[in-house]
Scaffold this motif. Structure first.
Motif, PDB file in Angstrom:
ATOM      1  N   LEU A 198      -6.834   4.885  -3.605  1.00 11.34           N
ATOM      2  CA  LEU A 198      -6.050   4.115  -4.189  1.00 11.34           C
ATOM      3  C   LEU A 198      -6.074   4.488  -5.817  1.00 11.34           C
ATOM      4  CD1 LEU A 198      -4.990   1.188  -2.038  1.00 11.34           C
ATOM      5  CD2 LEU A 198      -3.824   3.154  -2.350  1.00 11.34           C
ATOM      6  N   ARG A 239      -0.448   9.483  -2.740  1.00  7.95           N
ATOM      7  CA  ARG A 239      -1.567   9.995  -1.674  1.00  7.95           C
ATOM      8  C   ARG A 239      -0.891   9.598  -0.584  1.00  7.95           C
ATOM      9  NH1 ARG A 239      -6.137  11.886  -0.874  1.00  7.95           N
ATOM     10  NH2 ARG A 239      -7.879  10.767   0.089  1.00  7.95           N
ATOM     11  N   TRP A 295       1.824   0.914  -3.439  1.00 10.47           N
ATOM     12  CA  TRP A 295       0.526   1.861  -4.309  1.00 10.47           C
ATOM     13  C   TRP A 295       0.954   3.476  -4.593  1.00 10.47           C
ATOM     14  CZ3 TRP A 295      -4.406  -2.241  -4.309  1.00 10.47           C
ATOM     15  CH2 TRP A 295      -4.815  -1.677  -5.484  1.00 10.47           C
ATOM     16  N   GLY A 296       0.026   3.945  -2.655  1.00  8.25           N
ATOM     17  CA  GLY A 296      -0.443   5.783  -2.635  1.00  8.25           C
ATOM     18  C   GLY A 296       0.328   5.532  -2.138  1.00  8.25           C
ATOM     19  N   LEU A 347       1.147  -1.098   0.270  1.00  6.33           N
ATOM     20  CA  LEU A 347      -0.205  -0.173  -0.261  1.00  6.33           C
ATOM     21  C   LEU A 347       0.939   1.650   0.401  1.00  6.33           C
ATOM     22  CD1 LEU A 347      -3.010  -1.484   2.407  1.00  6.33           C
ATOM     23  CD2 LEU A 347      -3.062  -1.104  -0.143  1.00  6.33           C
TER      24      LEU A 347
END
Length: 117
Positions: free
Chosen positions: A81, A30, A26-27, A23
């Motif tokens: 995401l 963010r 991936w993010g 995560l």
């Protein structure tokens, strides 16, 4: 402005730590805060829960302080995401949410046995 989306997880679980790493990558554009369920900030965000309650499932708290656990948490986390919305949509198809919930619960109950501690 709302709060930083937060994922409360079990840092003693290899699967949870691996998922956190995924995560984070991936993010990466963010901001998501990751808190171990034993972190005092986690209990400050979710004061009605105790350590044992956190062990059954992850908790996701969005930027508006709404919170979900388990498969619901996964679905709402996916929505923030990059390219996660289509995956979140798949979980809302008839029968998929039910299956995802059952699968999540089984893996969560058996995560130390399956992936180690």
């Amino acid at each position: 402005m709302g709060m930083i989306p937060t994922l409360i997880y079990d840092a003693h679980c290899h699967l949870c730590e691996s998922t956190k790493s995924l995560l984070c990558h991936w993010g990466k554009h963010r901001e998501i805060r990751f808190l171990h369920f034993e972190d005092p900030q986690a209990s400050a965000l979710q004061p009605d829960l105790y350590d044992i309650d956190y062990l059954d499932a992850i908790r996701f708290i969005d930027g508006e302080a709404r919170s979900w656990k388990g498969a619901d948490a996964v679905r709402h986390l996916l929505k923030i995401l990059p390219f996660g919305r289509p995956l979140a949509w798949l979980l809302s198809l008839p029968g998929m949410y039910y299956l995802a919930g059952k699968a999540y619960a089984w893996v969560a109950r058996n995560r130390y046995w399956l992936f180690g501690r």
